[in-house]
Write a protein that holds these residues in place. Structure first.
Motif, PDB file in Angstrom:
ATOM      1  N   PHE A  32      25.115 -13.804  -7.208  1.00 55.37           N
ATOM      2  CA  PHE A  32      25.550 -15.180  -7.433  1.00 55.37           C
ATOM      3  C   PHE A  32      24.681 -15.811  -8.514  1.00 55.37           C
ATOM      4  O   PHE A  32      23.496 -15.483  -8.654  1.00 55.37           O
ATOM      5  N   TYR A  33      25.305 -16.719  -9.275  1.00 56.90           N
ATOM      6  CA  TYR A  33      24.635 -17.292 -10.439  1.00 56.90           C
ATOM      7  C   TYR A  33      24.984 -18.763 -10.566  1.00 56.90           C
ATOM      8  O   TYR A  33      26.077 -19.189 -10.187  1.00 56.90           O
ATOM      9  N   GLU A  44      23.894 -22.371 -20.412  1.00 61.63           N
ATOM     10  CA  GLU A  44      22.526 -21.882 -20.185  1.00 61.63           C
ATOM     11  C   GLU A  44      22.406 -21.319 -18.777  1.00 61.63           C
ATOM     12  O   GLU A  44      22.858 -21.939 -17.805  1.00 61.63           O
ATOM     13  N   PHE A  45      21.759 -20.177 -18.671  1.00 63.87           N
ATOM     14  CA  PHE A  45      21.498 -19.571 -17.381  1.00 63.87           C
ATOM     15  C   PHE A  45      20.460 -20.400 -16.622  1.00 63.87           C
ATOM     16  O   PHE A  45      19.462 -20.834 -17.191  1.00 63.87           O
ATOM     17  N   LEU A  46      20.723 -20.599 -15.337  1.00 62.16           N
ATOM     18  CA  LEU A  46      19.750 -21.279 -14.485  1.00 62.16           C
ATOM     19  C   LEU A  46      19.070 -20.297 -13.534  1.00 62.16           C
ATOM     20  O   LEU A  46      17.849 -20.191 -13.487  1.00 62.16           O
ATOM     21  N   ALA A  88      25.452 -32.682 -16.927  1.00 63.60           N
ATOM     22  CA  ALA A  88      25.993 -31.454 -17.530  1.00 63.60           C
ATOM     23  C   ALA A  88      27.142 -30.960 -16.672  1.00 63.60           C
ATOM     24  O   ALA A  88      27.413 -31.479 -15.589  1.00 63.60           O
ATOM     25  N   MET A  89      27.789 -29.917 -17.183  1.00 74.87           N
ATOM     26  CA  MET A  89      28.763 -29.170 -16.389  1.00 74.87           C
ATOM     27  C   MET A  89      27.991 -28.021 -15.757  1.00 74.87           C
ATOM     28  O   MET A  89      27.261 -27.303 -16.463  1.00 74.87           O
ATOM     29  N   TYR A  90      28.119 -27.844 -14.464  1.00 71.78           N
ATOM     30  CA  TYR A  90      27.427 -26.776 -13.749  1.00 71.78           C
ATOM     31  C   TYR A  90      28.462 -25.748 -13.291  1.00 71.78           C
ATOM     32  O   TYR A  90      29.425 -26.079 -12.612  1.00 71.78           O
ATOM     33  N   PHE A  91      28.233 -24.508 -13.687  1.00 68.70           N
ATOM     34  CA  PHE A  91      29.135 -23.417 -13.345  1.00 68.70           C
ATOM     35  C   PHE A  91      28.473 -22.471 -12.357  1.00 68.70           C
ATOM     36  O   PHE A  91      27.338 -22.063 -12.545  1.00 68.70           O
ATOM     37  N   CYS A  92      29.223 -22.103 -11.354  1.00 72.58           N
ATOM     38  CA  CYS A  92      28.821 -21.066 -10.417  1.00 72.58           C
ATOM     39  C   CYS A  92      29.587 -19.794 -10.790  1.00 72.58           C
ATOM     40  O   CYS A  92      30.744 -19.867 -11.236  1.00 72.58           O
ATOM     41  N   ALA A  93      28.949 -18.655 -10.624  1.00 75.31           N
ATOM     42  CA  ALA A  93      29.615 -17.385 -10.891  1.00 75.31           C
ATOM     43  C   ALA A  93      29.186 -16.383  -9.836  1.00 75.31           C
ATOM     44  O   ALA A  93      28.125 -16.522  -9.208  1.00 75.31           O
ATOM     45  N   SER A  94      30.013 -15.361  -9.661  1.00 71.69           N
ATOM     46  CA  SER A  94      29.646 -14.285  -8.749  1.00 71.69           C
ATOM     47  C   SER A  94      30.128 -12.972  -9.333  1.00 71.69           C
ATOM     48  O   SER A  94      31.070 -12.927 -10.136  1.00 71.69           O
ATOM     49  N   SER A  95      29.471 -11.892  -8.926  1.00 76.37           N
ATOM     50  CA  SER A  95      29.900 -10.559  -9.327  1.00 76.37           C
ATOM     51  C   SER A  95      29.750  -9.622  -8.144  1.00 76.37           C
ATOM     52  O   SER A  95      28.892  -9.818  -7.271  1.00 76.37           O
ATOM     53  N   ALA A  96      30.607  -8.586  -8.142  1.00 78.25           N
ATOM     54  CA  ALA A  96      30.600  -7.645  -7.021  1.00 78.25           C
ATOM     55  C   ALA A  96      29.287  -6.861  -6.978  1.00 78.25           C
ATOM     56  O   ALA A  96      28.675  -6.689  -5.922  1.00 78.25           O
ATOM     57  N   GLY A  98      25.665  -5.975  -9.707  1.00 78.33           N
ATOM     58  CA  GLY A  98      24.935  -6.572 -10.816  1.00 78.33           C
ATOM     59  C   GLY A  98      25.484  -6.184 -12.176  1.00 78.33           C
ATOM     60  O   GLY A  98      25.378  -6.947 -13.128  1.00 78.33           O
ATOM     61  N   ASP A  99      26.094  -5.005 -12.274  1.00 75.54           N
ATOM     62  CA  ASP A  99      26.606  -4.556 -13.562  1.00 75.54           C
ATOM     63  C   ASP A  99      28.106  -4.833 -13.714  1.00 75.54           C
ATOM     64  O   ASP A  99      28.732  -4.335 -14.631  1.00 75.54           O
ATOM     65  N   GLN A 100      28.673  -5.587 -12.819  1.00 75.91           N
ATOM     66  CA  GLN A 100      30.078  -5.953 -12.906  1.00 75.91           C
ATOM     67  C   GLN A 100      30.230  -7.331 -13.552  1.00 75.91           C
ATOM     68  O   GLN A 100      29.313  -8.150 -13.489  1.00 75.91           O
ATOM     69  N   PRO A 101      31.389  -7.593 -14.166  1.00 74.80           N
ATOM     70  CA  PRO A 101      31.580  -8.886 -14.832  1.00 74.80           C
ATOM     71  C   PRO A 101      31.444 -10.051 -13.851  1.00 74.80           C
ATOM     72  O   PRO A 101      31.766  -9.930 -12.668  1.00 74.80           O
ATOM     73  N   GLN A 102      30.981 -11.165 -14.369  1.00 73.91           N
ATOM     74  CA  GLN A 102      30.824 -12.365 -13.561  1.00 73.91           C
ATOM     75  C   GLN A 102      32.120 -13.176 -13.591  1.00 73.91           C
ATOM     76  O   GLN A 102      32.742 -13.344 -14.641  1.00 73.91           O
ATOM     77  N   HIS A 103      32.490 -13.680 -12.428  1.00 72.69           N
ATOM     78  CA  HIS A 103      33.678 -14.519 -12.280  1.00 72.69           C
ATOM     79  C   HIS A 103      33.210 -15.950 -12.069  1.00 72.69           C
ATOM     80  O   HIS A 103      32.352 -16.206 -11.218  1.00 72.69           O
TER      81      HIS A 103
END
Lengths: 113, 108
Positions: A32-33, A44-46, A88-96, A98-103
């Motif tokens: 999760f990101y 920007e990555f948090l 700011a706009m804050y985006f959450c992302a997740s990936s299956a 670590g090497d899979q694309p982030q959604h």
């Protein structure tokens, strides 16, 4: 198709107040990101989060920021005492994995007054 | 320092014209590069990743290690391609480093 969901879509808060941004990652994802994008600037990555702990955080992610996965579905970003520059706009992302694309979710627009 | 550069803030082409969105990177090690697209009022969506070497919606992108580029190309642009395009890069630490993005406008 499963999606990352974020709430609220827009949050208006007085400077100095605490704010919690909520995210529900895709259910079988493990990573999760949080990212943010100040208007007119780069995304920007948090912070990244795996196995119930922070994997990496950026310089932006100071002591005012924290993340939590309080249950099996939610992933939250808390800002303890908001500043004007947190707008700011804050985006959450997740990936299956670590090497899979982030959604990405739709984002939460945070406005600090 | 890891960096991604998208030199064009806005690219405007006519429908049917070829389009190339530029992306250059500066990374130590072996980066993984992506193209994400954001249509109006929609979320960021993955378009391509360099290791897949696939074509999505007619778009292709080739990683050129010599020129440190990962330009996105489409031979014939469509109006529905109008969107914001980003080419973030990721390393072993999984965080994505982003450029400013390019706004593509395809005119009828």
């Amino acid at each position: 198709e499963p999606e990352v969901t974020q709430t609220p879509s827009h949050q208006v808060t007085q400077m100095g107040q605490e704010v919690i941004l909520r995210c529900v990652p895709i259910s079988n994802h493990l990573y999760f990101y949080w990212y943010r994008q100040i208007l007119g600037q780069k995304v920007e990555f948090l912070v990244s989060f795996y196995n119930n702990e922070i994997s990496e955080k950026s310089e932006i992610f100071d002591d005012q920021f924290s993340v939590e996965r309080p249950d099996g579905s939610n992933f939250t970003l808390k800002i303890r005492s908001t500043k004007l520059e947190d707008s700011a706009m804050y985006f959450c992302a997740s990936s299956a994995q670590g090497d899979q694309p982030q959604h990405f979710g739709d984002g939460t627009r945070l406005s600090i007054l | 320092a890891q960096r991604v550069t998208q030199p064009e803030k806005l690219l405007s082409v006519f429908k049917g014209a070829p389009v190339e969105l530029k992306c250059n990177y500066s990374y130590s090690g072996s980066p993984e590069l992506f193209w994400y697209v954001q249509y109006s009022r929609q979320r960021l969506q993955l378009l391509l990743r360099h290791i897949s070497r696939e074509s999505i919606k007619g778009f292709t992108a080739d990683l050129n290690k010599g020129e440190t580029s990962f330009h996105l190309k489409k031979p014939f642009a469509q109006e529905e391609d109008s969107a914001m395009y980003y080419c973030p890069g990721g390393g072993n630490n999984r965080k994505l480093i982003w450029g400013l993005g390019t706004s593509l406008a395809v005119n009828p």
